[in-house]
Design an enzyme around this catalytic site. Structure first.
Site, mmCIF file in Angstrom:
data_model
loop_
_atom_site.group_PDB
_atom_site.id
_atom_site.type_symbol
_atom_site.label_atom_id
_atom_site.label_comp_id
_atom_site.label_asym_id
_atom_site.label_seq_id
_atom_site.Cartn_x
_atom_site.Cartn_y
_atom_site.Cartn_z
ATOM 1 N N LYS A 212 -16.659 -34.441 19.906
ATOM 2 C CA LYS A 212 -17.691 -35.015 20.750
ATOM 3 C C LYS A 212 -17.082 -35.658 22.108
ATOM 4 C CE LYS A 212 -20.635 -38.573 21.718
ATOM 5 N NZ LYS A 212 -20.156 -38.541 22.934
ATOM 6 N N GLY A 265 -10.691 -44.495 23.621
ATOM 7 C CA GLY A 265 -11.973 -44.944 24.115
ATOM 8 C C GLY A 265 -11.747 -46.558 23.797
ATOM 9 N N SER A 266 -12.822 -47.099 23.791
ATOM 10 C CA SER A 266 -13.002 -48.871 24.031
ATOM 11 C C SER A 266 -12.381 -49.381 22.630
ATOM 12 C CB SER A 266 -14.286 -49.268 24.232
ATOM 13 O OG SER A 266 -14.978 -49.124 23.286
ATOM 14 N N THR A 267 -11.719 -50.397 22.633
ATOM 15 C CA THR A 267 -11.484 -51.150 21.654
ATOM 16 C C THR A 267 -12.516 -51.670 20.591
ATOM 17 O OG1 THR A 267 -9.566 -52.132 22.775
ATOM 18 C CG2 THR A 267 -9.967 -53.246 20.854
ATOM 19 N N VAL A 269 -15.287 -50.283 20.045
ATOM 20 C CA VAL A 269 -15.737 -48.814 19.165
ATOM 21 C C VAL A 269 -14.783 -48.729 18.372
ATOM 22 C CG1 VAL A 269 -16.153 -46.652 19.531
ATOM 23 C CG2 VAL A 269 -16.996 -48.171 21.126
ATOM 24 N N GLU A 293 -6.286 -44.562 20.458
ATOM 25 C CA GLU A 293 -5.635 -45.361 21.622
ATOM 26 C C GLU A 293 -6.857 -45.916 22.487
ATOM 27 O OE1 GLU A 293 -5.094 -45.961 25.439
ATOM 28 O OE2 GLU A 293 -5.051 -43.913 25.658
ATOM 29 N N CYS A 327 -6.346 -46.312 31.279
ATOM 30 C CA CYS A 327 -6.220 -47.328 30.292
ATOM 31 C C CYS A 327 -4.886 -48.036 30.590
ATOM 32 C CB CYS A 327 -6.219 -46.788 28.899
ATOM 33 S SG CYS A 327 -5.368 -45.187 28.656
ATOM 34 N N GLU A 425 -10.455 -56.781 30.297
ATOM 35 C CA GLU A 425 -10.230 -55.393 30.725
ATOM 36 C C GLU A 425 -11.653 -55.115 31.304
ATOM 37 O OE1 GLU A 425 -9.025 -50.980 29.155
ATOM 38 O OE2 GLU A 425 -10.696 -51.897 27.917
#
Length: 542
Positions: A212, A265-267, A269, A293, A327, A425
């Site tokens: 995805k 992606g984001s932390t 999530v 990551e 990132c 962030e």
């Protein structure tokens, strides 16, 4: 695999093209950009041998000209995701049994396709849909992706060569099996190379994948799909679905055959992913591999002995290349009081010289941020700093989304080392600077370590080897990639394996054999040549 049984080409890093004025690569890149700008690409779902157009579509636009539609892509329903899983599992029967050198040949071919006939196209797609300058597109979509594909093959052969000791009467070997089930790859908008590597690395090791891509990266993802198909990735090995992330993920996690996730992606999530997998743990055939990551609040620390021009260049490149949407981007800096006046003056000069606009103009250093949600978040943070009692905007601070999502590179100066933009962030071209007393170098290192929940990248600048040693030890847990006298961005495959710990991820080091090991389930095989026929040992006597 017996050592030396096959010799794969030695992996070498792909050279970065210059795109200088009048260079052939500049002409090719601009031609591809202009052709793709009006291409009106339609992207279906890729499930097994089918290319499915659901009729439920979403437009793809350019962040630097958000009213310009460059194409559309089709959104999956739950039934499509279930079909993709079924196709992947069916494809696994042949793919998992394919000899490793046949899989290697596919991905080595993909690397050469990108290095040659697809280079301008994949760079142009990345420039258009992710608003990268040509240089940022070149080092990402071309060079890093080529490096991932080449080096992963070399790492795979190193893994297979790692075999246990045998003796004259027994043969011991390790079989590196793919995971039992399928791998779910969830990829971000900001790196085309990451978008390709997350499904490709798992597939190289014999796994089948549900991929995805980010909704904001589908345009260049389509080029990746075309490359994989031309390289010979069989139907059903990498199935591609777009659409509602929650629906797709929940459908994946509900399958007993879910064997692992490869995520960037984001932390928040990623934390939700852990919860979902934990809640479903009873249904899975195997314990799923969780590789991710996530975010970073990456730092630059200057020692009083640092070279000012090096510090300033590290800040400008580290914080503002690709609009700070890496990132690894520097978003907080610590500058000693003795250097601050000169650092500030040089920053002002450099930032005043920057141009911002469309990536089609190669003289622009800054383009747009990815979408309106990002723009609004950054604009609010800048406005908050303008009215704060312990922070001020000293350079930049303007923004405009009338044509594209443009945020001017911005420097915030704070007197509070725990000010919100030192901790939170933002993922944009904003850096916050705290000026510390020269005598408080050691205390400042402690502050750097304790300020952020993240631990992705960080950099120190110093000409004092004792200070370098002290910082290297003091900051060992707050950066998985640590840079001395350089910016904290730009990790190169085969040179600086990438990944961080704490809230920044599982630190499984993309661009290394360590990452590939996560996508295999080793089986030990012992073969005895002369098998005992009596249970009795000598200690038993008569």
């Amino acid at each position: 695999m017996p050592k030396g049984f096959f010799h794969v080409p030695k992996a070498v890093n792909e050279p970065v093209k210059s795109y200088a004025p009048n260079s052939p690569e500049k002409a090719a890149a601009l031609a591809a950009y202009r052709e793709m700008w009006n291409a009106q690409i339609e992207v279906p779902l890729y499930i097994g041998s089918e290319q499915i157009k659901t009729g439920n579509t979403r437009n793809m636009t350019a962040p630097h000209d958000h009213k310009h539609v460059v194409g559309k892509y089709h959104l999956a329903e739950k039934s499509h995701v279930e079909k993709a899983i079924a196709n992947a599992l069916e494809s696994r029967k042949k793919w998992a049994q394919l000899p490793w050198e046949q899989r290697a040949g596919i991905f080595l071919k993909a690397a050469e396709l990108i290095a040659g006939p697809y280079r301008a196209k994949i760079n142009a797609a990345t420039m258009i849909a992710q608003s990268k300058t040509i240089f940022q597109a070149e080092i990402d979509a071309a060079c890093e992706l080529i490096d991932f594909l080449r080096f992963n093959v070399e790492f795979m052969t190193q893994i297979y060569n790692d075999q246990p000791k045998s003796t004259s009467d027994m043969w011991n070997r390790l079989e590196y099996r793919p995971l039992e089930g399928f791998v779910y790859a969830v990829t971000p908008f900001n790196f085309t190379a990451i978008a390709a590597n997350l499904p490709a690395s798992a597939a190289l090791m014999g796994n089948v994948v549900i991929w995805k891509p980010s909704d904001s990266q589908v345009f260049s993802a389509k080029v990746i799909i075309d490359v994989f198909k031309e390289a010979g990735v069989p139907d059903g090995v990498i199935n591609v679905v777009f659409g509602d992330a929650q629906m797709i993920s929940e459908t994946v996690y509900a399958s007993p055959d879910f064997a692992g996730i490869h995520f960037t992606g984001s932390t928040h999530v990623f934390k939700d992913i852990f919860k979902h997998i934990g809640n479903n743990i009873e249904i899975y055939k195997t314990y799923p591999r969780i590789v991710g990551e996530t975010g970073g609040k990456d730092f630059i620390v200057a020692h009083p002995s640092a070279n000012v021009r090096q510090v300033v260049t590290g800040i400008v490149r580290g914080a503002f290349e690709f609009q700070g949407q890496k990132c690894s981007a520097a978003s907080r800096a610590y500058v000693p009081k003795s250097l601050w006046p000169e650092v500030k003056s040089e920053l002002e000069k450099d930032m005043k010289s920057m141009k911002m606009g469309t990536p089609e103009d190669f003289s622009n250093f800054i383009t747009a941020v990815i979408h309106e949600g990002s723009f609004d978040k950054l604009a609010k943070a800048i406005d908050d700093a303008k009215t704060s009692s312990d922070a001020e905007v000293i350079i930049g601070g303007n923004y405009d989304k009338s044509v594209g999502y443009f945020i001017e590179p911005t420097v915030i100066l704070t007197t509070n080392p725990k000010y919100t933009t030192m901790e939170t962030e933002l993922f944009g071209p904003v850096i916050t600077i705290y000026v510390y007393e020269d005598a408080k170098w050691s205390e400042t290192l402690e502050l750097v370590d304790q300020t952020s929940p993240y631990a992705l990248t960080g950099a120190i600048f110093s000409a004092d080897r004792y200070a370098i040693n002290e910082a290297t030890k003091a900051l060992e847990n707050c950066a998985g990639n640590f840079y001395i006298n350089d910016k904290p961005t730009g990790a190169v495959v085969g040179m600086q394996p990438f990944g961080g710990a704490r809230a920044s991820g599982t630190n499984d080091k993309a661009g290394s054999a360590q990452n590939l090991l996560r996508w295999v389930s080793p089986r030990t095989i012992k073969e005895t040549f002369v098998t005992p026929t009596d249970y009795r040992y000598p200690f038993l006597g008569e």
